[in-house]
Design an enzyme around this catalytic site. Structure first.
Site, PDB file in Angstrom:
ATOM      1  N   ASP A  57       0.844  -1.199   0.000  1.00  0.00           N
ATOM      2  CA  ASP A  57       0.000   0.000   0.000  1.00  0.00           C
ATOM      3  C   ASP A  57       0.878   1.247   0.000  1.00  0.00           C
ATOM      4  O   ASP A  57       2.039   1.206   0.415  1.00  0.00           O
ATOM      5  CB  ASP A  57      -0.875   0.036   1.259  1.00  0.00           C
ATOM      6  CG  ASP A  57      -1.840  -1.130   1.309  1.00  0.00           C
ATOM      7  OD1 ASP A  57      -2.151  -1.683   0.235  1.00  0.00           O
ATOM      8  OD2 ASP A  57      -2.274  -1.476   2.420  1.00  0.00           O
TER       9      ASP A  57
HETATM   10  N1  URA Z   1      -1.063  -5.988   3.864  1.00  0.00           N
HETATM   11  C1  URA Z   1      -1.586  -4.750   3.905  1.00  0.00           C
HETATM   12  O1  URA Z   1      -2.617  -4.516   4.518  1.00  0.00           O
HETATM   13  N2  URA Z   1      -0.936  -3.775   3.241  1.00  0.00           N
HETATM   14  C2  URA Z   1       0.216  -3.954   2.584  1.00  0.00           C
HETATM   15  O2  URA Z   1       0.770  -3.003   2.017  1.00  0.00           O
HETATM   16  C3  URA Z   1       0.758  -5.248   2.548  1.00  0.00           C
HETATM   17  C4  URA Z   1       0.093  -6.250   3.197  1.00  0.00           C
END
Ligand code: URA
Length: 226
Positions: free
Chosen positions: A104
């Site tokens: 993310d």
């Molecule tokens: N899980 C998440 O919630 N976000 C990420 O960026 C990676 C794994």
């Protein structure tokens, strides 16, 4: 054998439309000799000099980036956010790379990058059981019961039950390490929501045997395929 102009455009150094013009004006060397024409054939192992910078002609490139928050895992900038590619302007192959396992925008840590589609598939395929390890900071202390629940599998907001995971406590009761073998959308954040907690900081520290231990935030390095 590949065309020189195609390789340079794959690297994002020229556009094929303007290649002829660039070849007339710029100094482009192949193995130390002036390139003759834009459709000249080159081979893996050759060395191109472009703008004074030497670039090995590689078939496949593998890198790790320690992505910091604020950058997205898409190859292009989107919705006002910069692509991870902006964190590695000194990598001559950056325009060829794609992400094996997204993070993310607000998540930090290990991004595995390559132009080798088969390698990317192997990393992200759930069948391969590749471990992904995350450092997770939480809004609230987490109980042993909730850790046990995460390990056995929790039901996410869309009804999906996660596969068994591994957990351990880090230095406070609001920090854990979580190891999963899947990569569902926002998986870690949703797993913690499933036990009525909230992720306030997330960092991926490992995929398989690869870690970010020797990188500073924002740094990248080449790696061997394996
Ligand atoms: N899980 C998440 O919630 N976000 C990420 O960026 C990676 C794994």
């Amino acid at each position: 054998m590949i065309r020189l102009d195609k390789y340079l455009s794959n690297l994002g150094l020229i556009s094929r439309r303007t290649a002829d013009k660039i070849f007339k004006s710029a100094e482009i060397l192949v193995n130390g000799e002036q390139a003759k024409k834009s459709d000249q054939k080159i081979a893996y192992g050759d060395v191109i000099t472009f703008d004074g910078v030497e670039i090995d002609v590689l078939e496949n490139v593998y890198c790790i980036l320690y992505k910091t928050a604020g950058y997205i895992s898409s190859d292009e900038d989107e919705d006002g956010y910069l692509s991870y590619r902006n964190q590695m302007p000194d990598c001559p192959y950056v325009e060829m790379l794609h992400v094996a396992g997204r993070l993310d925008q607000d998540t930090e840590g290990l991004l595995l990058l390559s132009n080798d589609g088969r390698f990317i598939h192997q990393v992200i395929s759930p069948k391969r059981d590749k471990e992904k390890e995350y450092e997770v900071h939480l809004a609230k202390p987490i109980s042993d019961k909730d850790l046990g629940q995460l390990e056995r599998g929790v039901v996410l907001d869309d009804g999906y039950k996660t596969l068994p995971a591994k957990t351990s406590r880090l230095d406070t009761n609001k920090k854990i390490s979580l190891i999963i073998t899947e990569g569902k959308f926002h998986q870690v954040k949703r797993m913690l929501e499933a036990v009525q907690n909230k992720v306030i900081y997330l960092k991926r520290t490992r995929i398989g045997d690869r870690t970010i231990d020797d990188l500073q935030p924002g740094e990248w390095k080449y790696i061997e395929k394996e």
